[in-house]
Structure formats: C-alpha cells, structure tokens
Write an enzyme that holds these catalytic residues in place. Structure first.
Site, PDB file in Angstrom:
ATOM      1  N   ASP A  38      -3.127   3.457  -1.412  1.00  0.00           N
ATOM      2  CA  ASP A  38      -3.752   3.599  -2.733  1.00  0.00           C
ATOM      3  C   ASP A  38      -4.618   4.842  -2.851  1.00  0.00           C
ATOM      4  O   ASP A  38      -5.642   4.844  -3.549  1.00  0.00           O
ATOM      5  CB  ASP A  38      -4.594   2.351  -3.066  1.00  0.00           C
ATOM      6  CG  ASP A  38      -3.748   1.094  -3.208  1.00  0.00           C
ATOM      7  OD1 ASP A  38      -2.563   1.204  -3.534  1.00  0.00           O
ATOM      8  OD2 ASP A  38      -4.291  -0.005  -2.965  1.00  0.00           O
ATOM      9  N   MET A  63       4.720  -5.910  -3.053  1.00  0.00           N
ATOM     10  CA  MET A  63       3.538  -6.314  -2.279  1.00  0.00           C
ATOM     11  C   MET A  63       3.763  -6.189  -0.773  1.00  0.00           C
ATOM     12  O   MET A  63       3.617  -7.150  -0.006  1.00  0.00           O
ATOM     13  CB  MET A  63       3.142  -7.741  -2.655  1.00  0.00           C
ATOM     14  CG  MET A  63       2.878  -7.934  -4.130  1.00  0.00           C
ATOM     15  SD  MET A  63       1.580  -6.825  -4.765  1.00  0.00           S
ATOM     16  CE  MET A  63       0.135  -7.529  -3.970  1.00  0.00           C
ATOM     17  N   ARG A  64       4.124  -5.000  -0.355  1.00  0.00           N
ATOM     18  CA  ARG A  64       4.256  -4.711   1.075  1.00  0.00           C
ATOM     19  C   ARG A  64       3.592  -3.377   1.370  1.00  0.00           C
ATOM     20  O   ARG A  64       3.704  -2.426   0.592  1.00  0.00           O
ATOM     21  CB  ARG A  64       5.733  -4.632   1.490  1.00  0.00           C
ATOM     22  CG  ARG A  64       6.526  -5.918   1.291  1.00  0.00           C
ATOM     23  CD  ARG A  64       6.084  -7.022   2.215  1.00  0.00           C
ATOM     24  NE  ARG A  64       6.265  -6.660   3.624  1.00  0.00           N
ATOM     25  CZ  ARG A  64       5.853  -7.427   4.628  1.00  0.00           C
ATOM     26  NH1 ARG A  64       5.210  -8.558   4.387  1.00  0.00           N
ATOM     27  NH2 ARG A  64       6.055  -7.055   5.882  1.00  0.00           N
ATOM     28  N   ASN A  87       5.954  -4.743 -14.819  1.00  0.00           N
ATOM     29  CA  ASN A  87       6.116  -3.307 -15.004  1.00  0.00           C
ATOM     30  C   ASN A  87       7.580  -2.901 -14.944  1.00  0.00           C
ATOM     31  O   ASN A  87       8.006  -1.963 -15.621  1.00  0.00           O
ATOM     32  CB  ASN A  87       5.288  -2.542 -13.969  1.00  0.00           C
ATOM     33  CG  ASN A  87       3.854  -2.332 -14.408  1.00  0.00           C
ATOM     34  OD1 ASN A  87       3.618  -1.711 -15.446  1.00  0.00           O
ATOM     35  ND2 ASN A  87       2.906  -2.845 -13.656  1.00  0.00           N
ATOM     36  N   GLN A  89      -2.024  -1.565 -20.642  1.00  0.00           N
ATOM     37  CA  GLN A  89      -2.014  -0.118 -20.423  1.00  0.00           C
ATOM     38  C   GLN A  89      -1.017   0.281 -19.336  1.00  0.00           C
ATOM     39  O   GLN A  89      -0.371   1.338 -19.425  1.00  0.00           O
ATOM     40  CB  GLN A  89      -3.417   0.367 -20.062  1.00  0.00           C
ATOM     41  CG  GLN A  89      -4.445   0.151 -21.154  1.00  0.00           C
ATOM     42  CD  GLN A  89      -4.064   0.827 -22.454  1.00  0.00           C
ATOM     43  OE1 GLN A  89      -3.768   2.019 -22.488  1.00  0.00           O
ATOM     44  NE2 GLN A  89      -4.073   0.064 -23.533  1.00  0.00           N
ATOM     45  N   GLU A  90      -0.886  -0.558 -18.309  1.00  0.00           N
ATOM     46  CA  GLU A  90       0.114  -0.290 -17.275  1.00  0.00           C
ATOM     47  C   GLU A  90       1.499  -0.141 -17.896  1.00  0.00           C
ATOM     48  O   GLU A  90       2.280   0.740 -17.511  1.00  0.00           O
ATOM     49  CB  GLU A  90       0.125  -1.418 -16.243  1.00  0.00           C
ATOM     50  CG  GLU A  90      -1.113  -1.506 -15.375  1.00  0.00           C
ATOM     51  CD  GLU A  90      -1.022  -2.636 -14.364  1.00  0.00           C
ATOM     52  OE1 GLU A  90       0.082  -2.865 -13.825  1.00  0.00           O
ATOM     53  OE2 GLU A  90      -2.049  -3.300 -14.118  1.00  0.00           O
ATOM     54  N   THR A 130       1.424   8.011  -0.703  1.00  0.00           N
ATOM     55  CA  THR A 130       1.244   8.724   0.555  1.00  0.00           C
ATOM     56  C   THR A 130       0.918   7.701   1.633  1.00  0.00           C
ATOM     57  O   THR A 130       0.691   6.520   1.327  1.00  0.00           O
ATOM     58  CB  THR A 130       0.097   9.753   0.441  1.00  0.00           C
ATOM     59  OG1 THR A 130      -1.125   9.065   0.182  1.00  0.00           O
ATOM     60  CG2 THR A 130       0.371  10.764  -0.670  1.00  0.00           C
ATOM     61  N   HIS A 181      -1.323   1.226  -9.740  1.00  0.00           N
ATOM     62  CA  HIS A 181      -2.385   0.413  -9.148  1.00  0.00           C
ATOM     63  C   HIS A 181      -3.354  -0.015 -10.239  1.00  0.00           C
ATOM     64  O   HIS A 181      -3.736   0.796 -11.092  1.00  0.00           O
ATOM     65  CB  HIS A 181      -3.131   1.213  -8.079  1.00  0.00           C
ATOM     66  CG  HIS A 181      -4.177   0.424  -7.372  1.00  0.00           C
ATOM     67  ND1 HIS A 181      -3.863  -0.526  -6.422  1.00  0.00           N
ATOM     68  CD2 HIS A 181      -5.540   0.420  -7.490  1.00  0.00           C
ATOM     69  CE1 HIS A 181      -4.985  -1.073  -5.976  1.00  0.00           C
ATOM     70  NE2 HIS A 181      -6.013  -0.519  -6.607  1.00  0.00           N
TER      71      HIS A 181
END
Length: 227
Positions: free
Chosen positions: A160, A105-106, A29, A188-189, A156, A124
């Site tokens: 997720d 990835m945290r 991404n 799509q991402e 937030t 996501h």
C-alpha cells in the site's frame, strides 16, 4: 486457463488493451469496471476475472456477462511463492496489458510484483500514505480525521505504498460509523478506478523510474472531491 496468446499479434489485430481483474469476493470495483466497459466509457477488453477463492461471488457476476473466469485457490498451494507462481502462469495465459486488483485479499510476493511492474494497479480505501493495511475506515474514525477517501496506485513490493495515480476525498461527517463512511468512500472508488484504467488504456498513464507520468484531462472531474 485460456490458451497462451501471441502478445504482439494480438495487439496488431486489436489495439484495445487487454485487462485481467483479480478478486477475492463480490468484487464491487470489478462490477464498476465491467459496467464502464458495457457503457462504452472504458476502452478495454476484460480478458478474464481470476479469484483466489472458488466461492467468490464476483465470478458469477463476471461469467453472467460473458467474461472468462478462473480460480487459483491459494489453499491448494504450499506457500505464497508457489501460489504467486501459479497465479502468474494463469494471468499470463491471457496476455494482459494491465492487471487490476479489485478487492484481491492476498499479499503478493516481490517477484510477482516485479513481474508486472508498471502494469499492476490497486485501489485502497484510504488517502495513502495514511492508513495502509486493513480496517481503514474504523482507523480513520478513531484518529478523528475530517477528510477520508480512496487511492488508486501502482503496486510495488511495499504494501500500500506504490506511486499514487489518483485519489478521491470525502468528508467524515458527525455521526459517521464505519459502515456509513465505507459506503461513501466506495461510491468514489467506483468512479476513480475506471478513470485510472481508462488513462492507462489511452496511453496517458505510465510509471517511469518509480514516478507516475499522467497526461490526463485538466481540470480533473469534480467528482474526484466530494464535499
């Protein structure tokens, strides 16, 4: 880590918004965002790409395109709070208008998330609120859903579950496995993440009182639903 910048004077001299991208691996991404910038479709300046892993392949990709890179190794810190404090210090050194999570990835602490409230985006690989967390494609297949997809949302403290900016849907086809479904969603991402960042860059996307305010083109591009 780059030198601290004066946020006000930087904006006055260059109205283009500044973005910091966080990655943990290849950063596909991130690649899509950088490609959109290079094509002139995304009016932002990528101030830096930061990873929590020194071996993240995306660092090489970013550096090859002249984007500053930095590493804040989570293994070098005693806990999540210490790591997040070091990460925030690094990010703030580039004075970004927007922080973009691209396969980072945290799990971030509440203090970190509050610090960047309204200017922290994530993508996501599911149609939230369905399938938060990991292994989204396999879980979608196991549940037998016929529509799957991805979601760009403001981050937030609830994992997720931040306010949704835009979603893209794909069909779940007979014979799909985790790999084929993931590949279809990833396409799509790469379309919707640059779109959401562009809306933010053009001051059409804000978070007010926990709700997304979006002055986007209507109708939305047909690519947001891929039949």
């Amino acid at each position: 880590i780059g030198p601290k910048q004066n946020r006000t004077s930087d904006r006055d001299s260059n109205p283009m918004k500044s973005v910091v991208i966080l990655i943990s691996g290849r950063g596909s991404n991130m690649e899509a965002l950088l490609a959109a910038v290079a094509r002139g479709e995304l009016p932002v300046r990528v101030a830096a790409v930061i990873s929590n892993r020194p071996d993240a392949k995306g660092l090489e990709t970013a550096a090859a395109q002249g984007v500053p890179t930095a590493v804040v190794d989570h293994k070098a810190h005693a806990g999540r709070e210490a790591f997040d404090a070091a990460l925030a210090e690094c990010i703030d050194g580039y004075a970004p208008d927007l922080v973009v999570l691209a396969g980072f990835m945290r799990i971030l602490t509440e203090g970190f998330v509050r610090h960047y409230e309204g200017r922290l985006l994530n993508i996501h690989p599911s149609l939230l609120p369905s399938f938060p967390g990991l292994h989204t494609h396999q879980r979608a297949l196991e549940e037998g859903v016929r529509i799957h997809g991805c979601t760009v949302h403001f981050v937030t403290p609830a994992l997720d579950h931040g306010p949704v900016v835009v979603q893209a849907a794909v069909p779940v086809l007979d014979g799909d496995d985790e790999a084929t479904l993931a590949a279809r969603v990833l396409q799509q991402e790469h379309l919707v993440y640059p779109l959401a960042v562009r809306w933010f860059a053009e001051d059409r996307l804000t978070l007010e009182g926990g709700r997304v305010r979006l002055a986007a083109e209507r109708p939305l591009p047909a690519t947001l639903i891929s039949p």
